[in-house]
Scaffold this motif. Structure first.
Motif: not given
Length: 505
Positions: A323-338
């Motif tokens: 997960x990129x620095x300064x980014x929440x896991x839920x903001x990553x496309x696909x979420x934590x499972x991705x």
């Protein structure tokens, strides 16, 4: 044997709890913490990695977020990843180090000073005090040290803030003195949870720390650094992973009792984040792009595709994604499972904590050899350091990488001319995983690895990584004159963008 000692500490903790229900009151009297120095030593050693309070705040959230070991969880991202101030996080280590660890170490030293039959525990307490003091001064800069912890014995309740340069000088003196003091006739140490009283191991640890601290001042005081590194090397540092300074924790869940540090504090922090922590893109990408055998040893593969929400992973798709620095896991496309998670054995009460390692010493010697401070080829030290860093993960329960995989990795990723400092420092960053406070210090010294830019618009520093932790604000009331003098030696402000003394880059 170490678990037997941990059980012994349980009886001490029960004794403490029977004295008072307010542990914060009890710790004001260091003598009351134990009837003997061996019990105090065990208590301090447990606290150094079993204290969830500062492992969560100083190690995981701030240091781990700053150097991009971790990202995604709300607190790691919001504060460590975006560089936002939180007094509780910034002051956590200060409060525990002074109220518990320094007090007890100083008390052990005072109780055993001048007694030939207590020479070994006296020397060990000095080394432990250096370990605690190093964390303090490297995180905060000028701090109370020479007069710290003597409020009970000497009545000094407003200790002066020593200059970091002077603190380091005292470190080197104490480490050399302790190395020479440790001897076969210096008494048995029964409370030692690091080495079970093995004096030869403690002598090596004194030198390994001396090497670490010598290299820490390499950019600001190279002449003194060379002197200290050469002395540590001549006296003998770690020779293999069996020399590693490790705290083995017990299967004790955090129960809210500040006096109970038997479980791993960092693991408790991972659990406290509801298993929401993930490694950063910077770390995952570095390991994945170099086919590093450590990747599956520390990270779990993602469970769904990031291309389509909840989608099926396609052949050839990257299984390990950070997960990129300064980014929440839920903001990553696909979420934590991705994205990749942290292996479960790194989040157990019993997860060991690695304070100082053979891998670290070899990588530091690679840099020292590059500077021609020690004999030997930098590439040879580098190779040994990286190999040891891979193998040391076995202490956590990871399936060991095969020697063939290790050899293949080393052959395709050798130390290369012109990029030695970046390679060595980046490998130290990986080796320091789970001890992000050390990674944070070495990053400030060298500038490596090059961190991903933080572009979050709400960063309180405009994306600039803080270069120190700021002092507790109540120091202005508790220790005003010494506090203000320390600020005057900076720019007059308690700013976390001011640099500590050895940070010359």
């Amino acid at each position: 044997m170490k678990y037997k000692h941990i059980l012994t500490i349980l009886s001490i903790v029960i004794l403490f709890s029977s004295c008072t229900e307010d542990f914060d009151t009890l710790i004001k009297d260091p003598v009351a913490l134990s009837a003997n120095p061996d019990g105090q030593l065990s208590f301090v050693q447990l606290s150094m990695s079993g204290d969830r309070y500062y492992q969560w705040r100083a190690n995981l959230i701030y240091s781990g977020g700053f150097v991009q070991h971790y990202s995604g969880a709300w607190n790691v991202t919001e504060y460590g990843g975006k560089f936002k101030k939180n007094d509780d996080y910034a002051h956590a280590f200060w409060r525990r180090a002074y109220s518990i660890e320094i007090k007890n170490a100083v008390d052990i030293i005072a109780k055993t000073d001048g007694d030939p039959e207590k020479a070994n525990i006296n020397a060990i307490a000095k080394i432990v005090k250096v370990m605690i003091g190093q964390r303090l001064t490297d995180l905060y800069g000028d701090v109370p040290y020479s007069e710290a912890g003597v409020g009970f014995s000497e009545g000094i309740v407003t200790p002066k803030y020593d200059r970091q340069e002077d603190i380091y000088s005292s470190f080197f003196t104490d480490l050399e003195e302790s190395y020479n003091q440790l001897n076969a006739n210096g008494g048995t140490v029964t409370g030692d949870l690091f080495y079970d009283g093995d004096i030869s191991k403690w002598k090596k640890l004194a030198n390994a720390l001396r090497l670490r601290l010598g290299m820490r001042i390499s950019e600001i005081a190279p002449v003194e650094a060379e002197k200290q590194v050469k002395a540590a090397f001549a006296n003998g540092v770690f020779e293999n992973n069996d020399d590693n300074c490790i705290m083995y924790h017990g299967d004790i869940a955090f129960n809210g009792d500040l006096s109970d540090y038997r479980g791993n504090g960092l693991a408790h922090a991972f659990i406290g984040n509801a298993d929401a922590d993930h490694f950063s893109s910077l770390l995952i990408n570095f390991l994945r792009d170099h086919d590093d055998p450590r990747l599956p040893m520390i990270a779990t593969p993602k469970t769904s595709s990031g291309v389509i929400w909840g989608g099926v992973i396609q052949p050839g798709e990257d299984l390990y994604v950070g997960i990129p620095g300064g980014t929440f896991q839920w903001d990553v496309f696909g979420g934590a499972a991705a994205t990749s998670g942290i292996q479960s054995y790194l989040k157990q009460n019993t997860t060991p904590f690695l304070h100082v390692s053979y891998s670290e010493t070899q990588l530091l010697l690679a840099e020292a050899a590059l500077r021609t401070w020690v004999s030997g080829a930098p590439a040879d030290y580098y190779k040994k350091g990286v190999e040891a860093g891979i193998k040391q993960l076995a202490i956590y329960g990871a399936t060991e990488a095969s020697q063939g995989d290790i050899d293949s990795y080393l052959s395709t990723n050798p130390l290369q001319s012109g990029t030695e400092m970046e390679q060595i420092s980046t490998q130290l960053w990986v080796t320091y995983l789970f001890n992000s406070m050390e990674a944070y210090s070495n990053w400030r010294r060298t500038g490596y690895p090059v961190l991903d830019p933080i572009t979050a618009p709400d960063s309180e520093t405009g994306g600039v990584v803080p270069t120190r932790f700021y002092y507790p604000n109540d120091e202005l009331q508790k220790n005003e004159a010494n506090y203000l003098e320390a600020l005057d030696r900076m720019d007059g402000t308690n700013d976390w963008l001011n640099k500590v003394w050895w940070d010359a880059n």
